[in-house]
Write a protein that holds these residues in place. Structure first.
Motif, PDB file in Angstrom:
ATOM      1  N   THR A 119       4.209  11.575  -4.828  1.00 26.55           N
ATOM      2  CA  THR A 119       5.257  12.371  -5.466  1.00 26.55           C
ATOM      3  C   THR A 119       4.730  13.054  -6.729  1.00 26.55           C
ATOM      4  OG1 THR A 119       6.039  10.238  -6.229  1.00 26.55           O
ATOM      5  CG2 THR A 119       7.385  11.351  -4.632  1.00 26.55           C
ATOM      6  N   LEU A 120       3.869  12.357  -7.486  1.00 24.87           N
ATOM      7  CA  LEU A 120       3.373  12.967  -8.721  1.00 24.87           C
ATOM      8  C   LEU A 120       2.475  14.163  -8.440  1.00 24.87           C
ATOM      9  CD1 LEU A 120       2.547   9.931 -11.026  1.00 24.87           C
ATOM     10  CD2 LEU A 120       4.206  11.730 -11.435  1.00 24.87           C
ATOM     11  N   SER A 121       1.751  14.127  -7.304  1.00 21.35           N
ATOM     12  CA  SER A 121       0.776  15.188  -7.057  1.00 21.35           C
ATOM     13  C   SER A 121       1.442  16.521  -6.743  1.00 21.35           C
ATOM     14  CB  SER A 121      -0.157  14.801  -5.909  1.00 21.35           C
ATOM     15  OG  SER A 121       0.591  14.592  -4.740  1.00 21.35           O
ATOM     16  N   GLN A 181       0.828  -1.207   0.000  1.00 18.91           N
ATOM     17  CA  GLN A 181       0.000   0.000   0.000  1.00 18.91           C
ATOM     18  C   GLN A 181       0.861   1.257   0.000  1.00 18.91           C
ATOM     19  OE1 GLN A 181      -2.672   0.213   3.320  1.00 18.91           O
ATOM     20  NE2 GLN A 181      -2.719   2.424   3.269  1.00 18.91           N
ATOM     21  N   MET A 182       1.914   1.242   0.830  1.00 18.89           N
ATOM     22  CA  MET A 182       2.749   2.438   0.935  1.00 18.89           C
ATOM     23  C   MET A 182       3.453   2.738  -0.378  1.00 18.89           C
ATOM     24  SD  MET A 182       4.265   1.869   4.724  1.00 18.89           S
ATOM     25  CE  MET A 182       5.185   3.344   5.076  1.00 18.89           C
ATOM     26  N   ILE A 183       3.982   1.691  -1.046  1.00 17.15           N
ATOM     27  CA  ILE A 183       4.679   1.990  -2.296  1.00 17.15           C
ATOM     28  C   ILE A 183       3.681   2.409  -3.369  1.00 17.15           C
ATOM     29  CG2 ILE A 183       6.734   0.609  -1.843  1.00 17.15           C
ATOM     30  CD1 ILE A 183       5.599  -1.595  -3.484  1.00 17.15           C
ATOM     31  N   SER A 184       2.464   1.852  -3.354  1.00 18.01           N
ATOM     32  CA  SER A 184       1.493   2.235  -4.373  1.00 18.01           C
ATOM     33  C   SER A 184       1.136   3.705  -4.259  1.00 18.01           C
ATOM     34  CB  SER A 184       0.214   1.409  -4.235  1.00 18.01           C
ATOM     35  OG  SER A 184       0.484   0.064  -4.442  1.00 18.01           O
ATOM     36  N   TYR A 185       0.948   4.190  -3.016  1.00 18.72           N
ATOM     37  CA  TYR A 185       0.520   5.570  -2.855  1.00 18.72           C
ATOM     38  C   TYR A 185       1.684   6.543  -2.875  1.00 18.72           C
ATOM     39  CZ  TYR A 185      -4.310   4.424  -2.309  1.00 18.72           C
ATOM     40  OH  TYR A 185      -5.576   4.010  -2.572  1.00 18.72           O
ATOM     41  N   PHE A 234       5.663  -0.416  -9.253  1.00 15.54           N
ATOM     42  CA  PHE A 234       6.101   0.721  -8.434  1.00 15.54           C
ATOM     43  C   PHE A 234       7.477   1.212  -8.874  1.00 15.54           C
ATOM     44  CE2 PHE A 234       8.860   1.615  -4.708  1.00 15.54           C
ATOM     45  CZ  PHE A 234       8.454   2.917  -4.511  1.00 15.54           C
ATOM     46  N   ILE A 235       8.414   0.276  -9.071  1.00 20.31           N
ATOM     47  CA  ILE A 235       9.765   0.685  -9.471  1.00 20.31           C
ATOM     48  C   ILE A 235       9.712   1.460 -10.785  1.00 20.31           C
ATOM     49  CG2 ILE A 235      12.001  -0.146 -10.243  1.00 20.31           C
ATOM     50  CD1 ILE A 235      11.663  -2.481  -8.378  1.00 20.31           C
ATOM     51  N   LEU A 236       8.915   0.946 -11.746  1.00 19.44           N
ATOM     52  CA  LEU A 236       8.886   1.586 -13.054  1.00 19.44           C
ATOM     53  C   LEU A 236       8.305   2.995 -12.963  1.00 19.44           C
ATOM     54  CD1 LEU A 236       7.845  -1.567 -15.013  1.00 19.44           C
ATOM     55  CD2 LEU A 236      10.078  -0.498 -14.927  1.00 19.44           C
ATOM     56  N   PHE A 237       7.217   3.149 -12.203  1.00 15.76           N
ATOM     57  CA  PHE A 237       6.635   4.483 -12.104  1.00 15.76           C
ATOM     58  C   PHE A 237       7.478   5.398 -11.233  1.00 15.76           C
ATOM     59  CE2 PHE A 237       2.997   2.210 -13.733  1.00 15.76           C
ATOM     60  CZ  PHE A 237       2.595   3.078 -14.718  1.00 15.76           C
ATOM     61  N   ASP A 238       8.196   4.800 -10.290  1.00 18.20           N
ATOM     62  CA  ASP A 238       9.129   5.583  -9.489  1.00 18.20           C
ATOM     63  C   ASP A 238      10.207   6.186 -10.391  1.00 18.20           C
ATOM     64  OD1 ASP A 238       9.445   6.467  -6.942  1.00 18.20           O
ATOM     65  OD2 ASP A 238      10.914   4.952  -6.389  1.00 18.20           O
ATOM     66  N   ALA A 239      10.702   5.372 -11.320  1.00 16.08           N
ATOM     67  CA  ALA A 239      11.691   5.871 -12.273  1.00 16.08           C
ATOM     68  C   ALA A 239      11.093   7.007 -13.089  1.00 16.08           C
ATOM     69  CB  ALA A 239      12.159   4.737 -13.181  1.00 16.08           C
ATOM     70  N   GLU A 240       9.819   6.860 -13.448  1.00 11.44           N
ATOM     71  CA  GLU A 240       9.157   7.921 -14.204  1.00 11.44           C
ATOM     72  C   GLU A 240       9.159   9.234 -13.417  1.00 11.44           C
ATOM     73  OE1 GLU A 240       4.995   7.354 -14.758  1.00 11.44           O
ATOM     74  OE2 GLU A 240       4.768   9.439 -15.356  1.00 11.44           O
ATOM     75  N   THR A 241       8.764   9.158 -12.126  1.00  5.38           N
ATOM     76  CA  THR A 241       8.720  10.402 -11.347  1.00  5.38           C
ATOM     77  C   THR A 241      10.107  10.999 -11.211  1.00  5.38           C
ATOM     78  OG1 THR A 241       8.722   9.006  -9.400  1.00  5.38           O
ATOM     79  CG2 THR A 241       6.663  10.007  -9.978  1.00  5.38           C
ATOM     80  N   MET A 242      11.134  10.134 -11.112  1.00  7.01           N
ATOM     81  CA  MET A 242      12.491  10.664 -10.986  1.00  7.01           C
ATOM     82  C   MET A 242      12.903  11.410 -12.245  1.00  7.01           C
ATOM     83  SD  MET A 242      13.707  10.309  -8.095  1.00  7.01           S
ATOM     84  CE  MET A 242      12.074  10.570  -7.497  1.00  7.01           C
ATOM     85  N   PHE A 243      12.359  10.994 -13.401  1.00  5.59           N
ATOM     86  CA  PHE A 243      12.643  11.741 -14.628  1.00  5.59           C
ATOM     87  C   PHE A 243      11.826  13.026 -14.689  1.00  5.59           C
ATOM     88  CE2 PHE A 243      14.317   7.746 -16.537  1.00  5.59           C
ATOM     89  CZ  PHE A 243      15.530   8.271 -16.923  1.00  5.59           C
ATOM     90  N   LEU A 244      10.637  12.994 -14.078  1.00  4.91           N
ATOM     91  CA  LEU A 244       9.790  14.189 -14.116  1.00  4.91           C
ATOM     92  C   LEU A 244      10.366  15.318 -13.269  1.00  4.91           C
ATOM     93  CD1 LEU A 244       6.120  12.866 -13.948  1.00  4.91           C
ATOM     94  CD2 LEU A 244       7.252  13.985 -15.839  1.00  4.91           C
ATOM     95  N   GLY A 303      14.588   2.994  -1.880  1.00  2.18           N
ATOM     96  CA  GLY A 303      13.154   2.966  -1.632  1.00  2.18           C
ATOM     97  C   GLY A 303      12.363   2.237  -2.695  1.00  2.18           C
ATOM     98  N   GLY A 304      12.987   1.905  -3.823  1.00  4.48           N
ATOM     99  CA  GLY A 304      12.249   1.251  -4.893  1.00  4.48           C
ATOM    100  C   GLY A 304      12.716  -0.165  -5.140  1.00  4.48           C
ATOM    101  N   ILE A 305      13.895  -0.278  -5.725  1.00  4.65           N
ATOM    102  CA  ILE A 305      14.367  -1.587  -6.153  1.00  4.65           C
ATOM    103  C   ILE A 305      14.575  -2.511  -4.961  1.00  4.65           C
ATOM    104  CG2 ILE A 305      16.313  -2.741  -7.242  1.00  4.65           C
ATOM    105  CD1 ILE A 305      16.450  -0.232  -9.084  1.00  4.65           C
ATOM    106  N   MET A 306      15.115  -1.967  -3.862  1.00  4.86           N
ATOM    107  CA  MET A 306      15.359  -2.833  -2.713  1.00  4.86           C
ATOM    108  C   MET A 306      14.068  -3.318  -2.066  1.00  4.86           C
ATOM    109  SD  MET A 306      18.370  -3.573  -2.612  1.00  4.86           S
ATOM    110  CE  MET A 306      18.222  -4.552  -1.139  1.00  4.86           C
ATOM    111  N   VAL A 307      12.977  -2.565  -2.246  1.00  4.55           N
ATOM    112  CA  VAL A 307      11.696  -3.027  -1.704  1.00  4.55           C
ATOM    113  C   VAL A 307      11.298  -4.335  -2.377  1.00  4.55           C
ATOM    114  CG1 VAL A 307       9.246  -2.505  -1.529  1.00  4.55           C
ATOM    115  CG2 VAL A 307      10.913  -0.749  -1.039  1.00  4.55           C
ATOM    116  N   LEU A 308      11.511  -4.394  -3.698  1.00  4.55           N
ATOM    117  CA  LEU A 308      11.205  -5.629  -4.416  1.00  4.55           C
ATOM    118  C   LEU A 308      12.068  -6.773  -3.894  1.00  4.55           C
ATOM    119  CD1 LEU A 308       9.668  -6.969  -6.745  1.00  4.55           C
ATOM    120  CD2 LEU A 308      11.546  -6.347  -8.222  1.00  4.55           C
ATOM    121  N   PHE A 309      13.365  -6.487  -3.705  1.00  2.00           N
ATOM    122  CA  PHE A 309      14.273  -7.503  -3.158  1.00  2.00           C
ATOM    123  C   PHE A 309      13.747  -8.013  -1.821  1.00  2.00           C
ATOM    124  CE2 PHE A 309      18.672  -7.201  -5.229  1.00  2.00           C
ATOM    125  CZ  PHE A 309      18.126  -6.842  -6.438  1.00  2.00           C
ATOM    126  N   VAL A 310      13.396  -7.051  -0.965  1.00  2.00           N
ATOM    127  CA  VAL A 310      12.947  -7.436   0.377  1.00  2.00           C
ATOM    128  C   VAL A 310      11.664  -8.249   0.296  1.00  2.00           C
ATOM    129  CG1 VAL A 310      12.041  -6.493   2.544  1.00  2.00           C
ATOM    130  CG2 VAL A 310      14.113  -5.573   1.578  1.00  2.00           C
TER     131      VAL A 310
END
Lengths: 411, 123, 173
Positions: free
Chosen positions: A170-172, A161-165, B71-81, C63-70
């Motif tokens: 960040t986008l908002s 849930q936390m990663i989804s939101y 999540f990782i993929l969209f996170d990368a997107e925000t980092m580019f934004l 905060g991203g890639i390592m979450v998947l690992f975990v």
């Protein structure tokens, strides 16, 4: 710059950190009292009222009780990670406070002029997001270390849930960054100075209403609060990732959650509600508003004194009278011409933060809990596209205005 | 290291150290002050009063991994934004077009994930 | 002085935790040490005044890639993992190879560092550089940037194809 020259800097930083952490922990403790009181009244109950007058000493009693309870380490738990998780959660949440500026004024400590923030970080906004991104580990590791099915499921659920939101969170705010052109929290507030038509404050709340709604919704989910408090869905998961935690380890998760709420509200105030800017012009007919802090503190003190004398006796009367006298003293202090300009910023800032925290509690007292599948669908199917579109539309409008409307583009 | 750099990050570092110290002290204090009377039943994992069954750490629904990857993929997107949002006044329409194409591709990916039911938890 | 101290602190932290990542048997500990390594690297970025990279390193990697690992590692059955035979019987050979490569690198750097034309670090001259990251990204490296979006798209499709190949087991979570 050698270490010796940096010495006053170290001292000033230590003093500021000490004051900030003391105030923050007190605020967090009383936020729990405030929440129980408000939710109580929403549900036609009184809330805590036995420990001290109006239950005002309840947070103190709770803290002591947590401290003196047995901390149970469940069988098969991974000891190191079991203690690492609450440690991470609390220390990360408290670290986030360092970059929040509380006002525009500068104060002098030990002859060093310094600002009302522990650290002036150029990328303050991104730093806060980095802290938020790390927050998921406290939850995930707690769930894993407990060696309990409920804890593991709760930990997985809340980290998903936390990663989804986090994405929509960040986008908002991209819209705000587009308007202000900065990640520096002070510059973002500075970009919101002034008034439209001489009366409506130029806060980003109006042009970024969609962004604000996305931000606040995501922030509620990100801090695992109702109606998105799935990890604590007691009907299905007992207590989620902290099922197996007791004593102060448990309290630390709670303190982390409340600190995260405070930080989310501070950030919302800085980004969308004009930070420490007053909603009223401070000149002309509204010049008296500089005395509002005095009025609020003095009024509160007077109310407490009247209540103490009319409805309480003995110990409770003493506590209330003392509090009332303290507030009265504070009211007198903030009216002094030397302090008056210093408290304007923090007063408005904290008022707005308090309002947002009230909304947090209000939402919890009003809305029923989401179902998990609906929660995930809402985050990915509604908030994510809306936040992205908001950023694009904001960029489009700003570009159109800067190039003089459609005609300017076509020219 | 420049002076401004030090001015910024030394207080931040001190604050983080104090916060960690505080959290650690609270942990230690509660261990030190609180009683310690373990018993077999008390240490068992809570499963609503029934003796725990099997190991807690078992392979799970694949959904969580898919969500983490998305999540990782969209996170990368925000980092580019973010750098775009920062420099966007200088980049002008050109930057807007670039980010438009970028987001278009990611929107296609989002629609794909959507149609494939990654965001539908019970499918 | 402060600069060197912070650099060696972060560098030592990164190297030690990187070694621990591969030597610790518990997979979750490995993940935690990998997180420490990445954080220490972020610290080095910050020390070099690459503030934006510092933030990206934390948000994206930690905060991203390592979450998947975990996520993956959390669900490994620990007892099974501990009973498995490790496949590092050739560690002495590996050590030899590593030493040889390290020697070569040091030799090459000692001989030809002039030829590499490494620019001297000048931290005093570095201004807050987020804006230049943005400008460079969209002006000089426009095409790689757009290709990155296609890569992300491909990664999404790949993940779905791998993740949804067979019907997922009906263990509701």
């Amino acid at each position: 710059m050698t270490l010796f020259e940096a010495y006053p800097l170290l001292l000033v930083a230590l003093v500021k950190t000490g004051i900030l952490l003391f105030l923050a922990l007190t605020a967090v403790a009383y936020l729990s009292w405030f929440e129980r009181k408000v939710v109580g009244h929403i549900q036609s109950r009184l809330g805590p009222y036995r420990v001290g007058p109006h239950g005002l000493l309840q947070p103190l009693a709770d803290g002591l009780k947590f401290l003196f309870k047995e901390g149970v380490e469940p069988q098969g738990a991974d000891r190191l990670v079991y203690y690492l998780a609450p440690f991470l959660a609390l220390s990360l949440a408290l670290s986030g406070l360092a970059v929040i500026p509380f006002g525009p004024a500068e104060i002098e400590i030990f002859g060093v002029r310094t600002t009302l923030a522990v650290a002036e970080v150029e990328l303050g906004l991104l730093f806060l997001f980095a802290i938020t991104a790390l927050g998921v580990y406290g939850v995930a590791l707690a769930g894993w270390a407990s060696n309990s099915k409920y804890a593991l499921m709760g930990g997985l659920r809340s980290s998903a849930q936390m990663i989804s939101y986090e994405i929509s969170l960040t986008l908002s705010v991209i819209g705000v960054v587009l308007l202000a052109g900065s990640f520096n929290l002070r510059e973002i507030v500075a970009a919101q100075q002034g008034y439209w038509f001489g009366a409506v404050p130029r806060w980003f709340l109006l042009p970024q209403l969609v962004g604000f709604l996305c931000y606040f919704t995501s922030a509620i989910a990100e801090t695992n609060r109702a109606p998105f408090d799935l990890p604590e869905a007691e009907t299905e998961l007992v207590a989620g990732f902290h099922t197996e935690y007791s004593s102060f380890q448990f309290a630390m998760f709670f303190m982390a959650e409340y600190t995260a709420m405070v930080i989310a509200s501070c950030l919302a105030t800085l980004l969308f509600l004009g930070g420490w800017e007053s909603p009223l012009p401070t000149t002309g007919a509204f010049a008296w508003t500089v005395y509002l802090p005095t009025v609020v503190l003095g009024g509160g003190g007077a109310l407490l004194l009247v209540d103490a004398l009319r409805h309480h006796r003995g110990f409770a009367r003493g506590v209330l009278a003392l509090l009332g006298a303290l507030l009265g003293g504070a009211a007198w202090a903030v009216a002094q011409p030397m302090i008056l300009p210093l408290v304007q910023g923090p007063f408005w800032f904290l008022t707005k933060v308090f309002l947002l925290l009230f909304v947090y509690v209000w939402v919890r007292g009003t809305l029923p809990r989401f179902r998990y599948d609906k929660l995930m669908a809402f985050g990915w199917k509604v908030l994510l596209p809306v936040a992205t579109l908001n950023a694009l539309v904001t960029a489009l409008v700003v570009l159109l205005r800067e190039s003089g409307g459609l005609a300017g583009v076509l020219r | 290291m420049t002076e401004g750099h030090l001015q910024t990050y030394v207080p931040l570092l001190i604050h983080m150290l104090v916060a960690m110290g505080l959290a650690g002290a609270l942990l230690l204090a509660s261990r030190w002050v609180g009683p310690r009377r373990p018993s077999r039943a008390k240490l068992q994992a809570y499963e609503c009063g029934i003796p725990p069954l099997g190991d807690a750490r078992e392979p799970f629904a694949v959904k969580f991994y898919l969500v983490a990857i998305a999540f990782i993929l969209f996170d990368a997107e925000t980092m580019f934004l973010f750098p775009w949002a920062y420099a966007f006044r200088d980049l002008g329409w050109f930057g807007f077009g670039a980010i438009g194409i970028f987001i278009l591709f990611l929107a296609a990916g989002d629609i794909y994930l959507w149609k494939k039911g990654v965001f539908d938890w019970n499918r | 002085m402060v600069e060197q101290f912070t650099f060696y602190f972060f560098a030592a932290l990164a190297v030690i935790s990187a070694v621990l990542v591969v030597t610790v048997r518990n997979a979750v500990y490995s993940a935690v040490f990998l997180i420490t390594t990445l954080l220490a690297t972020a610290g080095i970025f910050l020390q070099l005044r690459a503030e934006f990279l510092f933030v990206v390193q934390i948000i994206l990697y930690v905060g991203g890639i390592m979450v998947l690992f975990v996520f993956v590692v959390m669900l490994v059955d620990l007892d099974v993992a501990l009973r498995q035979v490790q496949f590092n019987r050739q560690k002495w050979v590996a050590l030899l190879v590593v030493l040889a490569v390290a020697g070569q690198l040091v030799f090459a750097l000692a001989l030809g560092s002039e030829a590499l034309g490494l620019p001297a670090a000048a931290p005093e001259s570095l201004e807050p550089n987020t804006e230049s990251v943005g400008l460079r990204l969209f002006e000089s490296y426009m095409l790689p940037f757009e290709i990155a979006s296609i890569l992300l798209l491909v990664a999404m499709i790949g993940a779905v194809l791998l993740g949804k190949r067979q019907k997922p087991p009906r263990s509701e979570a």
